[in-house]
Design a protein around this motif. Sequence first.
Motif, PDB file in Angstrom:
ATOM      1  N   GLU A  41      41.486  36.332  39.458  1.00  0.00           N
ATOM      2  CA  GLU A  41      42.474  37.352  39.603  1.00  0.00           C
ATOM      3  C   GLU A  41      42.793  38.920  39.990  1.00  0.00           C
ATOM      4  O   GLU A  41      40.781  39.030  40.660  1.00  0.00           O
ATOM      5  N   ALA A  42      43.043  39.262  40.759  1.00  0.00           N
ATOM      6  CA  ALA A  42      42.872  40.842  41.187  1.00  0.00           C
ATOM      7  C   ALA A  42      43.648  41.725  40.535  1.00  0.00           C
ATOM      8  O   ALA A  42      44.977  41.383  40.810  1.00  0.00           O
ATOM      9  N   VAL A  43      43.420  42.936  39.996  1.00  0.00           N
ATOM     10  CA  VAL A  43      44.359  43.299  38.970  1.00  0.00           C
ATOM     11  C   VAL A  43      43.661  45.329  39.109  1.00  0.00           C
ATOM     12  O   VAL A  43      42.855  45.128  40.048  1.00  0.00           O
ATOM     13  N   ASP A  44      45.026  45.452  39.172  1.00  0.00           N
ATOM     14  CA  ASP A  44      44.993  47.137  39.783  1.00  0.00           C
ATOM     15  C   ASP A  44      45.865  48.228  38.495  1.00  0.00           C
ATOM     16  O   ASP A  44      46.284  47.738  37.436  1.00  0.00           O
ATOM     17  N   PHE A  45      45.591  48.606  38.552  1.00  0.00           N
ATOM     18  CA  PHE A  45      45.628  50.335  38.067  1.00  0.00           C
ATOM     19  C   PHE A  45      47.351  50.035  37.478  1.00  0.00           C
ATOM     20  O   PHE A  45      47.809  49.536  36.290  1.00  0.00           O
ATOM     21  N   TYR A  46      48.365  49.645  38.247  1.00  0.00           N
ATOM     22  CA  TYR A  46      49.720  49.404  38.023  1.00  0.00           C
ATOM     23  C   TYR A  46      50.156  48.334  38.437  1.00  0.00           C
ATOM     24  O   TYR A  46      51.469  48.004  38.243  1.00  0.00           O
ATOM     25  N   GLY A  47      49.740  47.506  38.093  1.00  0.00           N
ATOM     26  CA  GLY A  47      50.067  45.990  37.639  1.00  0.00           C
ATOM     27  C   GLY A  47      50.759  45.182  38.878  1.00  0.00           C
ATOM     28  O   GLY A  47      51.476  44.236  38.692  1.00  0.00           O
ATOM     29  N   ASN A  48      50.003  45.716  39.995  1.00  0.00           N
ATOM     30  CA  ASN A  48      50.585  44.896  41.106  1.00  0.00           C
ATOM     31  C   ASN A  48      50.035  43.695  41.601  1.00  0.00           C
ATOM     32  O   ASN A  48      48.488  43.050  40.260  1.00  0.00           O
ATOM     33  N   GLU A  49      50.766  42.213  41.581  1.00  0.00           N
ATOM     34  CA  GLU A  49      49.749  41.139  41.813  1.00  0.00           C
ATOM     35  C   GLU A  49      50.058  40.670  43.079  1.00  0.00           C
ATOM     36  O   GLU A  49      50.027  41.123  43.793  1.00  0.00           O
ATOM     37  N   TYR A  50      48.496  40.111  42.977  1.00  0.00           N
ATOM     38  CA  TYR A  50      47.621  40.532  44.064  1.00  0.00           C
ATOM     39  C   TYR A  50      47.579  38.356  44.526  1.00  0.00           C
ATOM     40  O   TYR A  50      47.679  37.618  43.614  1.00  0.00           O
ATOM     41  N   MET A  51      48.094  38.038  45.698  1.00  0.00           N
ATOM     42  CA  MET A  51      47.481  36.414  46.182  1.00  0.00           C
ATOM     43  C   MET A  51      46.043  36.456  46.619  1.00  0.00           C
ATOM     44  O   MET A  51      45.766  37.357  47.762  1.00  0.00           O
ATOM     45  N   LEU A  52      45.848  34.886  46.443  1.00  0.00           N
ATOM     46  CA  LEU A  52      44.086  35.439  46.388  1.00  0.00           C
ATOM     47  C   LEU A  52      43.607  34.071  46.740  1.00  0.00           C
ATOM     48  O   LEU A  52      44.242  32.998  46.252  1.00  0.00           O
ATOM     49  N   TYR A  53      42.733  34.134  48.157  1.00  0.00           N
ATOM     50  CA  TYR A  53      42.895  32.037  48.457  1.00  0.00           C
ATOM     51  C   TYR A  53      41.375  32.176  48.785  1.00  0.00           C
ATOM     52  O   TYR A  53      40.293  33.468  50.138  1.00  0.00           O
ATOM     53  N   PRO A  54      40.696  31.498  47.600  1.00  0.00           N
ATOM     54  CA  PRO A  54      41.198  30.626  47.532  1.00  0.00           C
ATOM     55  C   PRO A  54      41.583  31.387  45.581  1.00  0.00           C
ATOM     56  O   PRO A  54      41.027  32.075  45.513  1.00  0.00           O
ATOM     57  N   SER A  55      42.569  30.867  45.327  1.00  0.00           N
ATOM     58  CA  SER A  55      42.959  31.011  43.336  1.00  0.00           C
ATOM     59  C   SER A  55      41.796  30.618  42.649  1.00  0.00           C
ATOM     60  O   SER A  55      42.420  31.690  41.688  1.00  0.00           O
ATOM     61  N   SER A  56      41.416  29.428  42.981  1.00  0.00           N
ATOM     62  CA  SER A  56      40.649  28.626  42.037  1.00  0.00           C
ATOM     63  C   SER A  56      39.023  27.983  42.543  1.00  0.00           C
ATOM     64  O   SER A  56      39.492  27.956  43.799  1.00  0.00           O
ATOM     65  N   SER A  57      38.483  27.377  42.142  1.00  0.00           N
ATOM     66  CA  SER A  57      36.865  27.215  42.901  1.00  0.00           C
ATOM     67  C   SER A  57      36.589  25.814  41.583  1.00  0.00           C
ATOM     68  O   SER A  57      37.190  26.401  40.227  1.00  0.00           O
ATOM     69  N   TYR A  58      35.905  25.163  41.547  1.00  0.00           N
ATOM     70  CA  TYR A  58      34.856  24.558  40.892  1.00  0.00           C
ATOM     71  C   TYR A  58      33.649  24.816  40.613  1.00  0.00           C
ATOM     72  O   TYR A  58      32.601  24.999  39.550  1.00  0.00           O
ATOM     73  N   GLU A  59      33.137  25.973  41.952  1.00  0.00           N
ATOM     74  CA  GLU A  59      32.067  26.230  41.823  1.00  0.00           C
ATOM     75  C   GLU A  59      32.198  27.975  42.207  1.00  0.00           C
ATOM     76  O   GLU A  59      33.345  28.161  42.522  1.00  0.00           O
ATOM     77  N   PRO A  60      30.475  28.635  42.055  1.00  0.00           N
ATOM     78  CA  PRO A  60      31.395  29.832  42.984  1.00  0.00           C
ATOM     79  C   PRO A  60      31.228  30.128  43.622  1.00  0.00           C
ATOM     80  O   PRO A  60      30.929  29.196  45.046  1.00  0.00           O
ATOM     81  N   LEU A  61      31.619  31.099  44.429  1.00  0.00           N
ATOM     82  CA  LEU A  61      31.935  31.072  45.866  1.00  0.00           C
ATOM     83  C   LEU A  61      30.739  31.846  46.877  1.00  0.00           C
ATOM     84  O   LEU A  61      30.106  32.283  45.737  1.00  0.00           O
ATOM     85  N   THR A  62      30.502  31.637  47.440  1.00  0.00           N
ATOM     86  CA  THR A  62      29.253  32.005  48.774  1.00  0.00           C
ATOM     87  C   THR A  62      29.839  32.699  49.296  1.00  0.00           C
ATOM     88  O   THR A  62      30.931  33.827  48.796  1.00  0.00           O
ATOM     89  N   LEU A  63      29.045  34.151  49.469  1.00  0.00           N
ATOM     90  CA  LEU A  63      29.584  35.518  50.194  1.00  0.00           C
ATOM     91  C   LEU A  63      30.352  35.680  51.552  1.00  0.00           C
ATOM     92  O   LEU A  63      30.910  36.274  51.576  1.00  0.00           O
ATOM     93  N   GLU A  64      30.398  34.458  51.585  1.00  0.00           N
ATOM     94  CA  GLU A  64      31.088  34.153  52.977  1.00  0.00           C
ATOM     95  C   GLU A  64      32.524  33.838  52.191  1.00  0.00           C
ATOM     96  O   GLU A  64      33.459  34.543  53.142  1.00  0.00           O
ATOM     97  N   ASP A  65      32.710  32.737  51.477  1.00  0.00           N
ATOM     98  CA  ASP A  65      33.862  32.846  51.256  1.00  0.00           C
ATOM     99  C   ASP A  65      34.522  34.035  50.368  1.00  0.00           C
ATOM    100  O   ASP A  65      35.443  34.161  50.240  1.00  0.00           O
ATOM    101  N   LEU A  66      33.456  34.990  49.000  1.00  0.00           N
ATOM    102  CA  LEU A  66      34.120  35.962  49.408  1.00  0.00           C
ATOM    103  C   LEU A  66      34.298  36.855  49.339  1.00  0.00           C
ATOM    104  O   LEU A  66      35.680  37.934  49.430  1.00  0.00           O
ATOM    105  N   VAL A  67      33.985  36.644  50.981  1.00  0.00           N
ATOM    106  CA  VAL A  67      34.525  38.441  51.670  1.00  0.00           C
ATOM    107  C   VAL A  67      36.413  37.791  52.532  1.00  0.00           C
ATOM    108  O   VAL A  67      36.967  38.241  52.639  1.00  0.00           O
ATOM    109  N   TYR A  68      35.743  35.935  52.626  1.00  0.00           N
ATOM    110  CA  TYR A  68      36.920  35.821  52.799  1.00  0.00           C
ATOM    111  C   TYR A  68      38.306  35.909  52.048  1.00  0.00           C
ATOM    112  O   TYR A  68      39.256  36.456  52.383  1.00  0.00           O
ATOM    113  N   LEU A  69      38.110  35.378  50.972  1.00  0.00           N
ATOM    114  CA  LEU A  69      39.167  35.943  49.449  1.00  0.00           C
ATOM    115  C   LEU A  69      39.406  37.512  49.813  1.00  0.00           C
ATOM    116  O   LEU A  69      40.384  37.410  49.365  1.00  0.00           O
TER     117      LEU A  69
END
Length: 124
Positions: free
Chosen positions: A49-77
């Motif tokens: 989930e991405a959260v900002d001060f204004y309560g905007n909604e952000y779309m994240l890809y991936p939005s979920s995972s069964y395992e922690p993300l690799t650094l590469e996957d987090l950069v893409y997110l």
Amino acid sequence: MIDFKFCPETYFTEDTTSVLMVKLNYPESQWGEQISIYAHWLERKIQFEAVDFYGNEYMLYPSSSYEPLTLEDLVYLIEGMQVNTDAMEGNMELILDGIPEVDSDFYPELGKYFDEKRKSFGLD
């Protein structure tokens, strides 16, 4: 050399089911936007989930995972994060202007990656 295959063992401890994964600061944004990305352990999955001060909604890809993300996957997110245009008002797409300054306790090299990217674009 940055290890893009790095992956933390877990985000959670026995006592936590929600953690702050990454703090983003967009100094080039009109508002100097700050966004936090959280990981939540829900229904046997890690939900992001991405959260900002204004309560905007952000779309994240991936939005979920069964395992922690690799650094590469987090950069893409992070680089693929978008403001939800269905809920957008005014010029909210300008929030994500520029390349963020990044801080993460789980990914020690993440800040270095974005610092180098900022410098290559003449920022800082």
